[in-house]
Design a protein around this motif. Structure first.
Motif, mmCIF file in Angstrom:
data_model
loop_
_atom_site.group_PDB
_atom_site.id
_atom_site.type_symbol
_atom_site.label_atom_id
_atom_site.label_comp_id
_atom_site.label_asym_id
_atom_site.label_seq_id
_atom_site.Cartn_x
_atom_site.Cartn_y
_atom_site.Cartn_z
ATOM 1 N N SER A 1 12.394 39.706 22.318
ATOM 2 C CA SER A 1 12.944 41.363 22.798
ATOM 3 C C SER A 1 13.993 41.661 22.589
ATOM 4 O O SER A 1 15.137 40.379 22.385
ATOM 5 N N LEU A 2 14.420 42.808 22.615
ATOM 6 C CA LEU A 2 15.869 43.187 22.395
ATOM 7 C C LEU A 2 16.362 44.135 23.770
ATOM 8 O O LEU A 2 15.837 45.125 24.098
ATOM 9 N N SER A 3 17.314 43.586 24.344
ATOM 10 C CA SER A 3 18.288 44.399 25.338
ATOM 11 C C SER A 3 19.538 44.998 25.113
ATOM 12 O O SER A 3 20.255 44.346 24.206
ATOM 13 N N ILE A 4 19.529 46.109 25.164
ATOM 14 C CA ILE A 4 20.838 46.899 24.656
ATOM 15 C C ILE A 4 21.203 47.456 25.702
ATOM 16 O O ILE A 4 20.712 48.402 26.578
ATOM 17 N N GLY A 5 22.604 47.515 25.824
ATOM 18 C CA GLY A 5 23.534 48.257 26.939
ATOM 19 C C GLY A 5 24.361 49.102 26.053
ATOM 20 O O GLY A 5 24.892 48.798 24.911
ATOM 21 N N GLY B 1 13.863 43.214 29.722
ATOM 22 C CA GLY B 1 14.102 43.072 28.309
ATOM 23 C C GLY B 1 13.238 44.246 27.526
ATOM 24 O O GLY B 1 12.759 45.044 28.165
ATOM 25 N N SER B 2 13.621 44.395 26.279
ATOM 26 C CA SER B 2 12.762 45.463 25.478
ATOM 27 C C SER B 2 13.556 46.597 26.111
ATOM 28 O O SER B 2 12.264 47.675 25.981
ATOM 29 N N ARG B 3 14.669 47.182 26.399
ATOM 30 C CA ARG B 3 15.026 48.579 26.961
ATOM 31 C C ARG B 3 16.430 48.567 26.726
ATOM 32 O O ARG B 3 16.987 47.592 26.342
ATOM 33 N N VAL B 4 16.666 49.906 26.927
ATOM 34 C CA VAL B 4 18.030 50.217 26.791
ATOM 35 C C VAL B 4 18.574 50.610 28.094
ATOM 36 O O VAL B 4 17.940 51.586 29.066
ATOM 37 N N HIS B 5 19.882 49.925 28.429
ATOM 38 C CA HIS B 5 20.464 50.427 29.886
ATOM 39 C C HIS B 5 21.989 51.063 29.727
ATOM 40 O O HIS B 5 22.430 50.624 28.900
ATOM 41 N N VAL B 6 22.231 52.403 30.180
ATOM 42 C CA VAL B 6 23.458 52.935 30.031
ATOM 43 C C VAL B 6 24.123 52.833 31.220
ATOM 44 O O VAL B 6 23.740 52.864 32.678
ATOM 45 N N HIS B 7 25.439 52.376 30.860
ATOM 46 C CA HIS B 7 26.427 52.024 32.034
ATOM 47 C C HIS B 7 27.050 53.587 32.190
ATOM 48 O O HIS B 7 27.419 54.444 31.228
ATOM 49 N N LYS B 8 26.934 54.121 33.459
ATOM 50 C CA LYS B 8 27.589 55.605 33.785
ATOM 51 C C LYS B 8 28.660 55.335 34.949
ATOM 52 O O LYS B 8 28.256 54.528 35.979
ATOM 53 N N ALA C 1 23.781 45.567 28.889
ATOM 54 C CA ALA C 1 22.770 44.625 28.252
ATOM 55 C C ALA C 1 21.967 43.706 29.115
ATOM 56 O O ALA C 1 20.943 43.245 29.068
ATOM 57 N N TYR C 2 22.774 43.179 30.209
ATOM 58 C CA TYR C 2 22.397 42.094 31.113
ATOM 59 C C TYR C 2 21.622 42.807 31.992
ATOM 60 O O TYR C 2 20.405 42.180 32.506
ATOM 61 N N GLU C 3 21.794 44.064 32.270
ATOM 62 C CA GLU C 3 20.767 44.732 33.347
ATOM 63 C C GLU C 3 19.551 45.025 32.610
ATOM 64 O O GLU C 3 18.552 44.871 33.318
ATOM 65 N N ALA C 4 19.641 45.282 31.374
ATOM 66 C CA ALA C 4 18.228 45.619 30.520
ATOM 67 C C ALA C 4 17.735 44.321 30.490
ATOM 68 O O ALA C 4 16.364 44.457 30.731
ATOM 69 N N LYS C 5 18.217 43.325 30.302
ATOM 70 C CA LYS C 5 17.517 41.895 30.209
ATOM 71 C C LYS C 5 16.988 41.551 31.639
ATOM 72 O O LYS C 5 15.881 40.945 31.853
ATOM 73 N N ARG C 6 17.720 41.839 32.674
ATOM 74 C CA ARG C 6 17.139 41.523 33.868
ATOM 75 C C ARG C 6 16.119 42.309 34.277
ATOM 76 O O ARG C 6 15.307 41.933 35.072
#
Length: 324
Positions: free
Chosen positions: A276-280, A314-321, A306-311
């Motif tokens: 899967s792909l984890s994207i930060g 996975g297979s998701r996008v996490h945006v740092h705000k 990206a680590y938060e998306a993996k945690r």
């Protein structure tokens, strides 16, 4: 109607006198010396014989005045003789050499057609023409070689900044571009956003399907990233191993998240096994620390996202705000 007398005189000189002067000056040095010897020895001797034959009463006075006149005008006469013999040609050669020295290798003497036997200055001028031609040709060859060398140097320099497997920028190339783009964003207040991508469970692909399958997956992921960003504007890169990223120029977080979603959906169509792909996603925030520190902070935040998306599975996008 007013006639331009200097202009008329100049035209007459160019049409009548100048060709004669050029013809006389164009003789070889040997012929010039022969003519001068005739003028200085033979003609005075003939004149003396004629005077002796006529027996004028003032013959002695005549010779005295002739000697004094010769001594008085020997300076100007020597200059005229020297100019007629070689100085005019030497000045032309000097002007020719000065043009060569200045880099004008296309200069040449305007010479008559070559004949079987040529001597004196004409041969020198013809050889100088040939020398200038050879120098010009070698200069063109050197310029071509330098251009080729420069092109090769640029190509090798670009290769040192590229990942051989995917064709994307490698980590070194990304760091150079990050410094450049961060400075531009910091001084112009233009947004700079980073996507950081991590292929989850990639090791299992190598273990199960082989390293060739793993390389194909990474190569396909690089192609997906390149297809979803702007060529020549954004900077896609392979950070190392199964970690990738993109520097998005002038793009805010919301649009960057949309791009990350497109990449994720495209990857899910070609993924192998359980990968899967984890994207930060993170955007550079301008602070008083300077553009380099702000860029490093953005990279760290994108990696952490990206680590938060993996945690999260996975297979998701996490945006740092940024917290308010």
């Amino acid at each position: 109607m007013i006639v331009d007398k200097p202009g008329v005189a100049t035209r007459l000189y160019g049409a009548l006198v100048r060709p004669v002067v050029d013809f006389v000056y164009g003789w070889s040095v040997t012929i010039k010396v022969r003519l001068l010897l005739v003028a200085l020895i033979v003609l005075p001797s003939i004149g003396g014989l004629i005077l002796l034959e006529s027996r004028p009463a003032d013959l002695q006075t005549y010779f005295i005045f002739a000697l004094v006149g010769t001594l008085a005008f020997i300076g100007p006469l020597s200059k005229i003789v020297a100019d007629y013999l070689v100085m005019r040609d030497l000045r032309e050669v000097e002007r020719f050499c000065l043009k060569l020295k200045a880099g004008n290798y296309h200069v040449k003497f305007d010479l008559p057609p070559q004949v079987d036997e040529e001597r004196d200055v004409l041969v020198l001028k013809r050889n100088l023409n040939w020398m200038a031609h050879v120098i010009s040709r070698r200069e063109m060859q050197l310029e071509a070689e330098l251009a080729k060398t420069h092109k090769e140097r640029v190509r090798f320099a670009d290769m040192s900044l590229r990942d051989q497997l995917t064709g994307l920028f490698n980590r070194r190339g990304m760091e150079e571009k990050l410094s450049e783009l961060a400075h531009e964003a910091w001084t112009t207040d233009r947004p700079l956003t980073m996507l950081f991508l991590d292929a989850d469970k990639f090791k299992a692909v190598n273990d199960t399907y082989g390293h060739q399958a793993g390389d194909d997956l990474l190569r396909n992921l690089g192609a997906i990233i390149r297809a979803n960003v702007r060529e020549g504007i954004d900077v896609p890169f392979r950070y190392g191993g199964d970690e990738f990223g993109v520097l998005l120029v002038g793009i805010e977080l919301e649009r960057a998240e949309t791009i990350a979603g497109r990449v994720l959906r495209a990857y899910n169509e070609i993924r192998i096994g359980e990968t899967s792909l984890s994207i930060g996603v993170a955007m550079m925030v301008k602070t008083k620390d300077g553009h380099l520190d702000d860029a490093v902070r953005m990279l760290s935040q994108a990696d952490q996202a990206a680590y938060e998306a993996k945690r999260g599975g996975g297979s998701r996008v996490h945006v740092h705000k940024e917290s308010s």
